[in-house]
Each structure stands twice: as C-alpha cells, then as structure tokens.
Motif scaffolding. Structure first.
Motif, short mmCIF file in Angstrom:
data_model
loop_
_atom_site.label_atom_id
_atom_site.label_comp_id
_atom_site.label_asym_id
_atom_site.label_seq_id
_atom_site.Cartn_x
_atom_site.Cartn_y
_atom_site.Cartn_z
N LEU A 1 1.05 -1.23 0.01
CA LEU A 1 0.13 -0.06 -0.08
C LEU A 1 0.92 1.38 0.09
N VAL A 2 1.97 1.33 0.77
CA VAL A 2 2.92 2.32 0.82
C VAL A 2 3.87 2.64 -0.27
N ALA A 3 3.87 1.55 -1.09
CA ALA A 3 4.80 1.69 -2.41
C ALA A 3 3.84 2.04 -3.37
N LEU A 4 2.57 1.71 -3.34
CA LEU A 4 1.50 2.31 -4.45
C LEU A 4 1.39 3.52 -4.18
N SER A 5 1.41 4.03 -3.17
CA SER A 5 1.27 5.62 -2.89
C SER A 5 2.36 6.31 -3.24
N TRP A 6 3.49 5.96 -3.12
CA TRP A 6 4.57 6.50 -3.70
C TRP A 6 4.84 6.58 -5.16
N TRP A 7 4.41 5.54 -5.56
CA TRP A 7 4.36 5.24 -6.89
C TRP A 7 3.63 6.42 -7.57
N TYR A 8 2.23 6.41 -7.21
CA TYR A 8 1.46 7.40 -7.59
C TYR A 8 1.95 8.92 -7.61
N LEU A 9 2.60 9.07 -6.44
CA LEU A 9 3.20 10.52 -5.97
C LEU A 9 4.41 10.76 -7.05
N VAL A 10 5.08 9.68 -7.52
CA VAL A 10 6.28 9.76 -8.45
C VAL A 10 5.61 10.25 -9.54
N ILE A 11 4.55 9.60 -10.04
CA ILE A 11 3.78 9.78 -11.53
C ILE A 11 3.16 11.25 -11.56
N LEU A 12 2.76 11.48 -10.25
CA LEU A 12 1.95 12.81 -10.26
C LEU A 12 3.05 14.04 -10.48
N ALA A 13 4.15 13.96 -9.50
CA ALA A 13 5.29 14.74 -9.64
C ALA A 13 5.77 14.80 -10.96
N GLY A 14 5.84 13.93 -11.80
CA GLY A 14 6.43 14.02 -13.23
C GLY A 14 5.43 14.76 -14.02
N ASP A 15 4.11 14.73 -13.84
CA ASP A 15 3.05 15.40 -14.31
C ASP A 15 2.88 17.01 -13.87
N MET A 16 3.43 17.24 -12.89
CA MET A 16 3.00 18.60 -12.50
C MET A 16 3.15 19.62 -13.21
N ASP A 17 4.28 19.74 -13.95
CA ASP A 17 4.34 20.76 -14.64
C ASP A 17 3.19 21.33 -15.34
N GLY A 18 2.71 20.26 -16.12
CA GLY A 18 1.45 20.58 -16.96
C GLY A 18 0.25 20.86 -16.21
N ILE B 1 -3.53 10.43 -0.63
CA ILE B 1 -2.64 9.28 -0.85
C ILE B 1 -1.32 9.40 -0.29
N MET B 2 -0.88 10.84 -0.41
CA MET B 2 0.18 11.20 0.33
C MET B 2 0.34 10.69 1.63
N MET B 3 -0.60 11.03 2.37
CA MET B 3 -0.90 10.81 3.95
C MET B 3 -0.66 9.06 3.97
N VAL B 4 -1.17 8.33 3.05
CA VAL B 4 -1.10 6.90 3.26
C VAL B 4 0.43 6.47 3.08
N GLY B 5 1.14 7.28 2.16
CA GLY B 5 2.42 6.91 1.99
C GLY B 5 3.57 7.22 3.15
N MET B 6 2.84 8.36 3.88
CA MET B 6 3.90 9.08 4.84
C MET B 6 3.37 8.36 6.18
#
Length: 260
Positions: free
Chosen positions: A26-43, A67-72
C-alpha cells in the motif's frame, strides 16, 4: 481488557508477514502514484495557474493529499497495527484479520479528513498568492511565520500528549482496547486522531518546501517516523521545534534587512 502476549511481542514482523507485505505494498503504491504525479506536475500547475480551481481540480488535490498521507503515515503506524493484530489473534477474537483492516481504515479515515482540510487550505493560500504555481511558498514572511508556529507547536502540551500515545502502542492497547469489528474501527479512529494531533503541524513544511516536492515529502515522512520510533523521539521533536523557530526568526531578520 485483552490478554497481551508478552512473550511474543518481540517478533511481530516475522509472525505477521502477510499484514506487513500488504501494508508495504500500500505504501509502495502510494509513492508510485506520487512519483507519477510529480512528473506531471508542470502541466497540471500550468493548467491551474490561469483559472480558478474547478471541482475536478479540488478533487485531484484532495486525492493527492490523501494518498500522500497513506505513503507518509502507514510506516510510522506499523508497530501499532501489528500489535493490534497480534493481541486480537492471541485472544482468539473472531475476524481478527478483518478487525485489523478496519483498524487501518479508521486510522486512514482520520487522515482523509485532514487531507480535505489541507486541500481547502491549499486552495485559499493559492487564492492569496502565498503559494507559487509549483505549490511552494511564495512569501518569505509566510514561510517564516509558518516555521515559528511549527516550532512552538513542537513544544506544546498537545504535541507531547499525542506523541506519547503514538510512541506507546502497548499503552494505547491497554487503555483504549475495544472488542469487535466496530471497536477496531473506533480504535483506528482514535489512534489516527492522536497521530494527526502529533504530526499535523509538521505537514505545514510541505507548504514551504513544495507540496509535491518528493524530497520534502520524504524528509517530513522520515521526521515523523523518527519522532515516533526513535528512542528519545520526544527530545528530537523539541529539537526540531528549536530549529524551526530559529530558522523562522532568521528568515524574518534577513527579510527585514533586505527591505531596510
């Protein structure tokens, strides 16, 4: 009051591999989502810069916070979750696994409410131009005052009380145990409330360094983990408070000298 398996408390991870694996997944999925979202943050931030938030924008920000709170927070709550499951199984409670899931659900429910408030605060801060389009502080004064408030809270009795319960899973179990699935959910809510009371001001660091800055997110998550699990974590919390207050004062002095 449940019977507590004292002799087996030293090996919770080895005895509960399925629960540990599920929580880390669950934590790994949360961080995976955050990494993807951070990559799309500029747009995404460019699209939100030139227009007010829509309902879809707010929902996206809420989900991001949740989702961030889950990972943290799940890593720091792991000892409490495993202890609950171990005590439930030792007492041969029916649906101990389901009770553990309900405990986690109650815990995350509280952090979801926090995420809703955080998204609302982010919305208002952006309306006041206190955050940049990249979701970091746009004001030295805002950053300084936020750091000072964080530091003061680190020394407050509310922080000390909540941290005490977060650092003492056994103390929490013996004081607040409730049987049954409903009791598991209510215990999760209570533990989530203590953890939120302990850590909510540290989350304000995200408004300074960047809400979607992965390095800042990781740093705050590590600070939360160390405060809860490190021997002498309460002293670390106060030391962080001193550093935050000092940094805030320095920022105010530097800002004042530049204006002068």
């Amino acid at each position: 009051m449940p019977e507590i398996p004292w002799r087996r408390l030293g090996q919770p991870v080895r005895r509960q591999p399925v629960t540990v694996t599920a929580l880390f997944a669950l934590v790994a999925l949360s961080w995976w989502y955050l990494v993807i979202l951070a990559g799309d943050m500029d747009g995404m931030t460019l699209a939100m810069t030139f227009q007010p938030w829509s309902a879809q924008d707010f929902l996206l920000m809420f989900l991001m916070w949740a989702i961030m709170m889950v990972g943290m927070m799940i890593p720091s709550a792991l000892p409490m979750i495993l202890l609950y499951q171990q005590v439930a199984r030792h007492n041969r409670l029916p649906q101990a696994t389901a009770g553990t899931a309900l405990f986690v659900l109650g815990y995350l429910w509280v952090w979801s409410l926090f995420s809703l408030l955080a998204a609302l605060l982010q919305w208002q801060l952006e309306r006041l131009a206190l955050l940049t389009p990249m979701m970091a502080s746009n004001s030295v004064v805002f950053s300084a005052i936020t750091l000072i408030v964080i530091g003061l809270y680190q020394w407050s009795p509310w922080k000390e009380t909540c941290l005490q319960w977060c650092r003492g899973p056994m103390l929490f179990i013996t004081r607040y145990w409730q049987p049954g699935p409903g009791g598991a959910f209510r215990m999760g809510l209570r533990h989530g409330a203590f953890c939120t009371g302990c850590c909510w001001m540290l989350m304000a660091l995200l408004f300074i360094g960047g809400i979607m800055d992965l390095a800042v997110i990781a740093a705050v998550a590590i600070l939360v983990l160390l405060e809860k699990l490190l021997p002498g974590g309460q002293h670390l919390a106060r030391a962080l408070g001193v550093l935050a207050i000092g940094a805030g004062v320095v920022l105010l002095l530097l800002h004042g000298s530049r204006l002068g």
